[in-house]
Write a protein that holds these residues in place. Structure first.
Motif, PDB file in Angstrom:
ATOM      1  N   ALA A 152       0.652  -0.827  -0.525  1.00 57.67           N
ATOM      2  CA  ALA A 152      -0.374   0.067   0.446  1.00 57.67           C
ATOM      3  C   ALA A 152       1.044   0.943   0.089  1.00 57.67           C
ATOM      4  N   VAL A 153       1.641   1.764   1.081  1.00 54.94           N
ATOM      5  CA  VAL A 153       2.867   2.534   0.733  1.00 54.94           C
ATOM      6  C   VAL A 153       3.134   2.829  -0.175  1.00 54.94           C
ATOM      7  N   ILE A 154       3.693   1.521  -0.653  1.00 51.42           N
ATOM      8  CA  ILE A 154       4.398   1.581  -2.091  1.00 51.42           C
ATOM      9  C   ILE A 154       3.541   2.117  -3.502  1.00 51.42           C
ATOM     10  N   ALA A 155       2.575   1.734  -3.163  1.00 54.46           N
ATOM     11  CA  ALA A 155       1.240   2.080  -4.896  1.00 54.46           C
ATOM     12  C   ALA A 155       0.959   3.628  -4.291  1.00 54.46           C
ATOM     13  N   LEU A 156       0.654   4.193  -2.983  1.00 51.58           N
ATOM     14  CA  LEU A 156       0.295   5.502  -2.213  1.00 51.58           C
ATOM     15  C   LEU A 156       1.740   6.905  -2.678  1.00 51.58           C
ATOM     16  N   THR A 157       2.908   6.105  -2.346  1.00 46.10           N
ATOM     17  CA  THR A 157       3.892   6.482  -2.755  1.00 46.10           C
ATOM     18  C   THR A 157       4.095   6.680  -4.265  1.00 46.10           C
ATOM     19  N   LEU A 158       3.891   6.510  -4.962  1.00 42.63           N
ATOM     20  CA  LEU A 158       4.114   6.496  -6.256  1.00 42.63           C
ATOM     21  C   LEU A 158       3.520   7.040  -7.113  1.00 42.63           C
ATOM     22  N   TYR A 159       1.497   6.878  -6.773  1.00 48.69           N
ATOM     23  CA  TYR A 159       0.318   7.203  -7.535  1.00 48.69           C
ATOM     24  C   TYR A 159       0.347   9.129  -6.995  1.00 48.69           C
ATOM     25  N   SER A 160       1.022   9.797  -5.419  1.00 49.73           N
ATOM     26  CA  SER A 160       0.711  10.718  -5.201  1.00 49.73           C
ATOM     27  C   SER A 160       1.948  11.160  -5.459  1.00 49.73           C
ATOM     28  N   GLY A 161       2.933  10.761  -5.903  1.00 52.29           N
ATOM     29  CA  GLY A 161       4.523  10.980  -5.840  1.00 52.29           C
ATOM     30  C   GLY A 161       4.364  12.333  -7.109  1.00 52.29           C
ATOM     31  N   VAL A 162       3.794  11.256  -8.719  1.00 48.66           N
ATOM     32  CA  VAL A 162       3.603  11.838  -9.740  1.00 48.66           C
ATOM     33  C   VAL A 162       2.433  12.818  -9.860  1.00 48.66           C
TER      34      VAL A 162
END
Length: 232
Positions: A103-113
């Motif tokens: 969940a952290v990986i997905a949220l990080t990438l999605y929010s990061g871009v």
């Protein structure tokens, strides 16, 4: 019988479940933000680089991540990504709360871009003379970007970045689909165990609303205290 009986949420096991879910949702938000912000800054710098290769890589990252729904990201990182890992790493992942890690990986990438696009707008708002002045003082381009350009761009980007933080906070609810025991997961668990759906989901709704309003208020106060001034 009253339609809403808050006592069921004030003691016992169900209350603990909801509090644990709320805490995990906060943790997912904070940890993901801590990774997403530097990732977004890096992508924003790549997107504004003088190098065609870096711009192409940055654009590819942004377009390939933000044009895929968050739900698909979560499902990929939880179900598909572990299959790509060597067996030893897969066992380590499965032994360390894989639902939260993925969940952290997905949220990080999605929010990061999405943050990257806000920071890129902030970079464009900084007058070009700032970078030129830094270079004239003897700083290399990388040092000038890191010490002069990015700090000003981040300050200009704070209001939209806080808005993205609200989105990140709300997006943690999607992690329930992979079994992360965040607030929506625990609210559904309480509803299943007690059939008190009104109390459980009212708690979750008010928690999301309260935190979102607090972050939005912080964005408003920052904008009032430090208004963005554009160069003439």
């Amino acid at each position: 019988m009253a339609l809403f009986d808050p006592t069921i949420l004030q003691s016992g096991e169900y209350h603990d479940w909801l509090v644990q879910g709320f805490i995990l949702s906060i943790q997912l938000t904070v940890i993901s933000f801590a990774f997403a912000l530097p990732f977004g800054a890096l992508v924003a710098v790549m997107r504004t680089s003088t190098s065609r290769l870096l711009r192409a890589v940055g654009t590819t990252l942004v377009e390939s991540i933000r044009n895929v729904p968050l739900l698909a990201h979560l499902l990929f990182w939880y179900f598909a990504f572990p299959e790509l890992l060597p067996e030893g790493l897969r066992e380590i992942l499965y032994a360390n709360n894989p639902e939260v890690v993925c969940a952290v990986i997905a949220l990080t990438l999605y929010s990061g871009v999405h943050m990257a696009e806000d920071i890129r707008s902030g970079i464009r708002a900084v007058p070009a003379t700032q970078l030129e002045a830094a270079r004239s003082l003897g700083l290399g381009r990388a040092a000038a970007v890191r010490l002069v350009l990015l700090p000003q761009a981040l300050r200009a980007s704070v209001p939209p970045l806080l808005s993205q933080t609200v989105n990140l906070w709300k997006d943690t609810s999607v992690a329930t689909v992979i079994g992360a025991a965040e607030m929506m997961y625990q609210a559904a668990r309480v509803e299943t165990a007690s059939f008190r759906s009104l109390e459980a989901f009212t708690f979750a709704t008010l928690a999301y609303l309260t935190v979102s309003l607090l972050i939005s208020a912080a964005a408003y106060l920052f904008q009032r205290r430090y208004p963005v001034r554009t160069a003439a």
